[in-house]
Design an enzyme around this catalytic site. Structure first.
Site, PDB file in Angstrom:
ATOM      1  N   CYS A  25       0.782  -1.167  -0.111  1.00  0.00           N
ATOM      2  CA  CYS A  25      -0.013  -0.060  -0.184  1.00  0.00           C
ATOM      3  C   CYS A  25       0.934   1.148  -0.041  1.00  0.00           C
ATOM      4  CB  CYS A  25      -1.029   0.040   1.122  1.00  0.00           C
ATOM      5  SG  CYS A  25      -1.977  -1.457   1.218  1.00  0.00           S
TER       6      CYS A  25
ATOM      7  N   HIS B 185      -3.494   6.884   1.776  1.00  0.00           N
ATOM      8  CA  HIS B 185      -4.055   5.535   1.580  1.00  0.00           C
ATOM      9  C   HIS B 185      -5.298   5.201   2.150  1.00  0.00           C
ATOM     10  CE1 HIS B 185      -4.366   1.505   1.028  1.00  0.00           C
ATOM     11  NE2 HIS B 185      -4.014   1.087   2.240  1.00  0.00           N
TER      12      HIS B 185
ATOM     13  N   ASN C 199     -10.478  -0.266  -0.398  1.00  0.00           N
ATOM     14  CA  ASN C 199      -8.717  -0.199  -0.302  1.00  0.00           C
ATOM     15  C   ASN C 199      -8.368  -0.807  -1.656  1.00  0.00           C
ATOM     16  OD1 ASN C 199      -6.125  -0.508   0.261  1.00  0.00           O
ATOM     17  ND2 ASN C 199      -6.529  -1.311   2.281  1.00  0.00           N
TER      18      ASN C 199
HETATM   19  O1  UT7 Z   1      -4.028  -1.427   3.471  1.00  0.00           O
HETATM   20  C1  UT7 Z   1      -3.980  -2.434   4.520  1.00  0.00           C
HETATM   21  C2  UT7 Z   1      -4.254  -1.656   5.427  1.00  0.00           C
HETATM   22  N1  UT7 Z   1      -5.471  -2.275   6.279  1.00  0.00           N
HETATM   23  C3  UT7 Z   1      -5.977  -1.999   7.323  1.00  0.00           C
HETATM   24  O2  UT7 Z   1      -5.861  -0.570   7.649  1.00  0.00           O
HETATM   25  C4  UT7 Z   1      -6.780  -2.480   8.206  1.00  0.00           C
HETATM   26  C5  UT7 Z   1      -6.966  -1.995   9.524  1.00  0.00           C
HETATM   27  N2  UT7 Z   1      -7.825  -2.914  10.152  1.00  0.00           N
HETATM   28  C6  UT7 Z   1      -9.181  -2.699  10.329  1.00  0.00           C
HETATM   29  O3  UT7 Z   1      -9.437  -1.721   9.447  1.00  0.00           O
HETATM   30  C7  UT7 Z   1     -10.113  -3.142  11.457  1.00  0.00           C
HETATM   31  O4  UT7 Z   1      -9.388  -3.767  12.088  1.00  0.00           O
HETATM   32  C8  UT7 Z   1     -10.982  -4.211  10.338  1.00  0.00           C
HETATM   33  C9  UT7 Z   1     -12.016  -3.371   9.761  1.00  0.00           C
HETATM   34  C10 UT7 Z   1     -10.374  -5.173   9.598  1.00  0.00           C
HETATM   35  C11 UT7 Z   1     -11.809  -5.130  11.431  1.00  0.00           C
HETATM   36  O5  UT7 Z   1     -12.544  -4.123  12.286  1.00  0.00           O
HETATM   37  P1  UT7 Z   1     -12.413  -4.556  13.887  1.00  0.00           P
HETATM   38  O6  UT7 Z   1     -13.156  -3.490  14.541  1.00  0.00           O
HETATM   39  O7  UT7 Z   1     -10.680  -4.534  14.188  1.00  0.00           O
HETATM   40  O8  UT7 Z   1     -13.016  -5.781  14.186  1.00  0.00           O
HETATM   41  P2  UT7 Z   1     -12.517  -7.276  14.822  1.00  0.00           P
HETATM   42  O9  UT7 Z   1     -11.572  -7.953  13.737  1.00  0.00           O
HETATM   43  O10 UT7 Z   1     -11.993  -7.142  16.066  1.00  0.00           O
HETATM   44  O11 UT7 Z   1     -13.727  -8.312  14.623  1.00  0.00           O
HETATM   45  C12 UT7 Z   1     -14.945  -7.951  15.623  1.00  0.00           C
HETATM   46  C13 UT7 Z   1     -16.062  -8.619  15.338  1.00  0.00           C
HETATM   47  C14 UT7 Z   1     -15.659 -10.258  15.285  1.00  0.00           C
HETATM   48  O12 UT7 Z   1     -16.832 -10.854  15.738  1.00  0.00           O
HETATM   49  P3  UT7 Z   1     -16.821 -11.493  17.306  1.00  0.00           P
HETATM   50  O13 UT7 Z   1     -15.617 -12.163  17.358  1.00  0.00           O
HETATM   51  O14 UT7 Z   1     -16.822 -10.192  18.088  1.00  0.00           O
HETATM   52  O15 UT7 Z   1     -18.122 -12.052  17.408  1.00  0.00           O
HETATM   53  C15 UT7 Z   1     -15.444 -10.521  14.010  1.00  0.00           C
HETATM   54  O16 UT7 Z   1     -15.665 -11.728  13.501  1.00  0.00           O
HETATM   55  O17 UT7 Z   1     -16.516  -8.443  13.968  1.00  0.00           O
HETATM   56  C16 UT7 Z   1     -16.729  -9.631  13.261  1.00  0.00           C
HETATM   57  N3  UT7 Z   1     -16.223  -9.377  11.796  1.00  0.00           N
HETATM   58  C17 UT7 Z   1     -17.123  -9.115  10.791  1.00  0.00           C
HETATM   59  N4  UT7 Z   1     -18.570  -8.999  10.989  1.00  0.00           N
HETATM   60  C18 UT7 Z   1     -19.417  -8.885   9.965  1.00  0.00           C
HETATM   61  C19 UT7 Z   1     -15.145  -9.346  11.267  1.00  0.00           C
HETATM   62  N5  UT7 Z   1     -15.415  -8.948   9.720  1.00  0.00           N
HETATM   63  C20 UT7 Z   1     -16.578  -8.797   9.729  1.00  0.00           C
HETATM   64  C21 UT7 Z   1     -17.361  -8.703   8.667  1.00  0.00           C
HETATM   65  N6  UT7 Z   1     -18.795  -8.436   8.596  1.00  0.00           N
HETATM   66  N7  UT7 Z   1     -16.885  -8.402   7.580  1.00  0.00           N
END
Ligand code: UT7
Length: 324
Positions: free
Chosen positions: A114, A251, A281
């Site tokens: 990225c 980005h 992204n």
């Molecule tokens: O260019 C590359 C750079 N990448 C980034 O900048 C990504 C940086 N990270 C993020 O943007 C965030 O960490 C994400 C958007 C990827 C994830 O958000 P989060 O608030 O960190 O969520 P999490 O991974 O802690 O997951 C929270 C919950 C989980 O469920 P439980 O265990 O609490 O029941 C996940 O399974 O959200 C669930 N989850 C989803 N639910 C619905 C994860 N992905 C999804 C989804 N739809 N797509």
């Protein structure tokens, strides 16, 4: 000494626009979750155009915007982590598709994930200052859908396909650009693709896709630190202050990351260009797409100080401060 000046910009995306609701039919996700956590509403997913095809369309727009004869181009760099093939480099395919194969030219691909577009920009600046290149096409182009695991809702909803291009030329009157880049290689496993197998068996390996893998929260925490660091470091190297920055083109990974950074730095969020709601992204393509779209909307003017900032796999973070 000569320095680079941006003569033209352009971007291209596939026709196929995929909404969060469309994705929720194939993955266990929903529009509310994706919108709240990321700010993403749609992304473009290619059906028939590869990375070089999108790159060529973006390049043609940049050439058109620059009003130059493409025969003066002597360098093409494609920043990508999703090349058409391992070889030849996508930049050579772009040269051929632009019908520029029979002129002397330096072409290569660069993979800084990225941050790749900014690494390419910094490379071209150095090539122009050392008089090795006069007119360069710098392209960020990705077909990330090729490496998405559509059983992994933590990554599949985030990314999209697209390309953005700058046509940059050497000028003796241009304002020098300021750059910053840093890398922390021991965090490589927070954002990576599956590796390709070694093969001592002497038998063919079938069907290996190097799927993208991410530890979302670790990358989120890194991104907040990295964006602030890259902004502060590049400003420190320039003779400017934060107040003198007219626009930040970051980005486009997640609107919440930028919200945190703006709050922490006490810098208006309205000065951050954001378009991840439409494009998702697009990795190395996201900064040039956002720049070209902002220019098309009339947000970019001569004499502005524009700060570009990237972060991602490596982990690499980078910034460039450009006086237009
Ligand atoms: O260019 C590359 C750079 N990448 C980034 O900048 C990504 C940086 N990270 C993020 O943007 C965030 O960490 C994400 C958007 C990827 C994830 O958000 P989060 O608030 O960190 O969520 P999490 O991974 O802690 O997951 C929270 C919950 C989980 O469920 P439980 O265990 O609490 O029941 C996940 O399974 O959200 C669930 N989850 C989803 N639910 C619905 C994860 N992905 C999804 C989804 N739809 N797509």
């Amino acid at each position: 000494m000569s320095h680079p000046v941006i003569l033209g910009v352009g971007y291209a995306v596939p026709d196929n626009k995929v909404s969060n609701d469309d994705l929720s039919k194939v993955i266990d996700t929903n529009d509310e979750w994706i919108t709240e956590r990321t700010g993403i509403k749609t992304r473009y997913i290619s059906k028939d155009e590869n990375t070089s095809d999108l790159a060529v369309r973006a390049a043609l727009k940049a050439i058109d915007d620059a009003h130059i004869d493409p025969k003066v181009i002597d360098c093409i760099i494609v920043a990508t982590l999703t090349p058409d093939a391992m070889m030849p480099c996508t930049a050579a395919l772009v040269q051929a598709k632009l019908n520029l194969s029979h002129q002397r030219m330096m072409v290569f691909d660069l993979n800084g994930a990225c941050s790749g577009f900014l690494l390419a920009l910094q490379t071209v600046d150095a090539l122009i200052q050392s008089a090795q290149v006069t007119t360069a096409l710098i392209i960020g182009s990705e077909t990330l859908s090729k490496i998405l695991d559509y059983t992994d809702r933590g990554t599949a909803v985030l990314f999209g396909d697209g390309a953005g291009a700058f046509l940059v030329s050497s000028s003796s009157n241009a304002h020098p650009w300021t750059h910053f880049v840093n890398t922390q290689g021991d965090l490589e496993d927070t954002l990576s693709t599956d590796g390709l197998s070694l093969n001592a068996s002497l038998k063919n390996i079938q069907g290996e896709t190097p799927y993208l893998r991410m530890k979302g929260q670790a990358v989120f925490r890194f991104a907040i630190r990295a964006v602030e660091d890259a902004i502060r470091q590049v400003i420190l190297k320039s003779n400017l202050s934060l107040d003198e920055i007219d626009l930040i083109i970051p980005h486009q990974a997640n609107a919440r990351i930028l919200g945190h950074v703006a709050d922490k730095m006490n810098f208006p969020l309205s000065k951050f260009v954001m378009n991840m709601d439409e494009f998702g992204n697009t990795s190395s393509a996201s900064i040039p797409i956002a720049f070209a779209q902002a220019k098309a909307k009339g947000l970019i003017h001569k004499d502005m100080h524009v700060l570009l900032v990237g972060f991602g796999a490596g982990l690499i973070w980078a910034s460039s401060l450009i006086e237009l």
